[in-house]
Design a protein around this motif. Structure first.
Motif, short mmCIF file in Angstrom:
data_model
loop_
_atom_site.label_atom_id
_atom_site.label_comp_id
_atom_site.label_asym_id
_atom_site.label_seq_id
_atom_site.Cartn_x
_atom_site.Cartn_y
_atom_site.Cartn_z
N ASP A 127 0.83 -1.21 0.00
CA ASP A 127 0.00 0.00 0.00
C ASP A 127 0.86 1.26 0.00
O ASP A 127 0.50 2.28 -0.58
CB ASP A 127 -0.91 0.03 1.24
N ALA A 128 2.01 1.19 0.68
CA ALA A 128 2.84 2.37 0.84
C ALA A 128 3.80 2.59 -0.33
O ALA A 128 4.17 3.74 -0.61
CB ALA A 128 3.66 2.25 2.14
N TYR A 129 4.19 1.51 -1.03
CA TYR A 129 5.26 1.66 -2.01
C TYR A 129 4.90 1.21 -3.43
O TYR A 129 5.46 1.76 -4.38
CB TYR A 129 6.51 0.90 -1.54
N PRO A 144 14.89 8.51 4.08
CA PRO A 144 16.32 8.63 3.78
C PRO A 144 16.72 7.96 2.46
O PRO A 144 17.63 8.43 1.79
CB PRO A 144 16.99 7.95 4.98
N SER A 145 16.06 6.87 2.10
CA SER A 145 16.27 6.18 0.83
C SER A 145 15.02 5.36 0.56
O SER A 145 14.20 5.16 1.47
CB SER A 145 17.53 5.30 0.89
N PRO A 146 14.82 4.87 -0.66
CA PRO A 146 13.58 4.17 -0.99
C PRO A 146 13.31 2.98 -0.06
O PRO A 146 14.12 2.05 0.04
CB PRO A 146 13.80 3.71 -2.43
N GLY A 147 12.19 3.04 0.64
CA GLY A 147 11.81 1.98 1.56
C GLY A 147 12.38 2.11 2.95
O GLY A 147 11.96 1.38 3.86
N ALA A 148 13.33 3.01 3.15
CA ALA A 148 13.92 3.19 4.49
C ALA A 148 12.95 3.91 5.40
O ALA A 148 12.21 4.80 4.97
CB ALA A 148 15.23 3.97 4.38
N TRP A 149 12.96 3.53 6.65
CA TRP A 149 12.07 4.18 7.61
C TRP A 149 12.55 5.60 7.88
O TRP A 149 13.75 5.90 7.84
CB TRP A 149 12.03 3.39 8.91
N ARG A 151 11.30 -3.22 -4.67
CA ARG A 151 12.51 -3.22 -3.84
C ARG A 151 12.34 -2.34 -2.61
O ARG A 151 12.85 -2.65 -1.53
CB ARG A 151 13.71 -2.78 -4.68
N ALA A 152 11.62 -1.22 -2.75
CA ALA A 152 11.35 -0.38 -1.58
C ALA A 152 10.48 -1.13 -0.58
O ALA A 152 10.72 -1.05 0.64
CB ALA A 152 10.66 0.91 -2.03
N ALA A 153 9.48 -1.87 -1.06
CA ALA A 153 8.64 -2.66 -0.16
C ALA A 153 9.46 -3.70 0.57
O ALA A 153 9.28 -3.93 1.79
CB ALA A 153 7.51 -3.32 -0.95
N TRP A 175 11.46 -2.04 3.29
CA TRP A 175 10.57 -1.69 4.42
C TRP A 175 10.29 -2.91 5.29
O TRP A 175 10.32 -2.84 6.52
CB TRP A 175 9.28 -1.12 3.84
N LEU A 176 10.02 -4.06 4.66
CA LEU A 176 9.77 -5.29 5.40
C LEU A 176 10.99 -5.71 6.22
O LEU A 176 10.86 -6.09 7.39
CB LEU A 176 9.40 -6.41 4.43
N ARG A 177 12.17 -5.65 5.62
CA ARG A 177 13.38 -6.05 6.36
C ARG A 177 13.60 -5.16 7.57
O ARG A 177 14.03 -5.62 8.63
CB ARG A 177 14.59 -6.01 5.43
N THR A 178 13.28 -3.87 7.44
CA THR A 178 13.45 -2.96 8.56
C THR A 178 12.49 -3.31 9.69
O THR A 178 12.86 -3.32 10.87
CB THR A 178 13.23 -1.50 8.12
N MET A 179 11.24 -3.60 9.34
CA MET A 179 10.26 -3.97 10.35
C MET A 179 10.72 -5.19 11.13
O MET A 179 10.65 -5.23 12.37
CB MET A 179 8.91 -4.24 9.68
#
Length: 367
Positions: free
Chosen positions: A52-54, A117-122, A196-198, A201-205
């Motif tokens: 939804d976000a990316y 800060p970068s695509p998909g970064a929190w 790739r941004a999604a 984001w998942l890896r950060t979570m």
């Protein structure tokens, strides 16, 4: 020829296939079957939010999408609670937007702009915030304001806290771009970048969850930056700074803790709420998620809490409900996490006090 979006899709699938190791193996492995199941539910939830976000947004054709609600079971993630609705909308920092709506029965609402800060970064910085007190709200609850081009603004996050989510009318949000949108083109390169941004984001979570649960100790000792994390305690409350990792509210104070309870035990939690617009205490599993407002009583707030005669609030937390008017349940989870938040407090609150008792000996009334 392999398309870039094909490569990115397979990278996303590989990411999904690997992320469960974080809660199945190693020092952060969860220890009961319900938390294992919660891990997979969190994977599914955060995948939905990430797409939804990316993948689907177009900043030139903006839409607010629900990322947390008191009722949707597929939007339980990232520090949710039973009192609030959060909506997200990616934006273009060079575009002009108009945001409007109706406040409903909201006890507090705001729109916060975060950087990326970068695509998909929190986010690691709050760019700007518009609170309900900054707006001209008419007698019918309607409001409208323009959001100008704002350097570094990548995502708007709305917050709407309800005194009673079961009966309160949530804020109605609309957003429109005031500049002409770009032509629609869902091409190979754009789709690959979004996927790739999604995945990022998942890896950060899942670098954050599952949250640690403190070690249970027999003696009382404080929590803070200089002490070990102990179960059945809260850390010192803190005010969120402008530079802060994730999606915390700039105008909030937080205090986090964890619980480890036998089936015949309870925590008696007492705190004195400062003057503030809204506060609540929420019971989380180790994936920073709670149950919905209509499922179980897993949170209490400044409007629903029964006060003691001195203005303090005592909450009784146990694996089942008790007779206390501020009783909260872990839904028989033996371990998990706890979160206090206070919005627009007149000062950083004092650390909540916690006492571990037998459930049969827990108070049943206010004092």
């Amino acid at each position: 020829m392999t398309h870039e979006s094909t490569t990115a899709w397979r990278e996303l699938l590989a990411t999904l296939g690997d992320l469960d190791r974080g809660f199945l193996e190693g020092d952060r492995a969860v220890t009961d079957d319900r938390h294992i199941a919660d891990g997979y539910r969190t994977l599914a939830t955060t995948l939905g939010v990430a797409l939804d976000a990316y993948l689907f947004p177009e900043p030139g054709r903006p839409q607010f999408v629900a990322v947390n609600t008191p009722f949707r079971r597929d939007r339980r993630w990232g520090g949710d609670n039973t009192d609030a609705y959060y909506y997200l909308c990616p934006v273009d920092p060079e575009r002009r937007y108009r945001i409007s709506g109706n406040r409903g029965d909201s006890a507090y609402f705001s729109v916060t702009a975060y950087n990326e800060p970068s695509p998909g970064a929190w986010s690691d910085r709050v760019v700007s915030i518009v609170r309900d007190t900054d707006l001209d709200v008419d007698a019918d609850g309607n409001f409208s304001f323009d959001f100008p081009p704002t350097p570094d603004a990548a995502v708007l996050m709305t917050r709407d806290y309800q005194a009673d989510p079961l009966t309160g009318r949530p804020v109605v949000w609309q957003i429109e771009a005031l500049d002409e949108p770009d032509p629609i083109r869902h091409g190979d390169a754009e789709t690959a970048a979004s996927l790739r941004a999604a995945a990022t984001w998942l890896r950060t979570m899942f670098a954050i969850v599952p949250l640690a649960v403190g070690t249970r100790v027999d003696d009382q000792h404080g929590l803070g930056h200089e002490t070990a994390h102990a179960a059945n305690e809260f850390a010192d409350p803190y005010q969120v700074p402008d530079a802060n990792f994730g999606w915390s509210a700039r105008d909030a104070c937080y205090s986090y803790g964890s619980f480890v309870l036998d089936d015949d035990e309870a925590l008696v939690i007492t705190h004195r709420p400062p003057a503030c617009r809204f506060w609540n205490l929420v019971v989380w599993n180790q994936f920073m998620a709670t149950f919905g407002a209509s499922d179980a009583r897993c949170s209490v707030n400044g409007h629903s809490a029964a006060l003691n005669s001195d203005g303090s609030v005592t909450v009784v937390l146990s694996r089942a409900m008790t007779a206390h008017p501020n009783s909260l349940t872990t839904l028989d989870y033996p371990r998990g996490n706890l979160a206090f938040r206070w919005f627009l407090a007149d000062g950083v609150p004092k650390r909540p006090e916690v006492k571990l008792v037998k459930a049969a000996e827990a108070p049943t009334a206010t004092t």
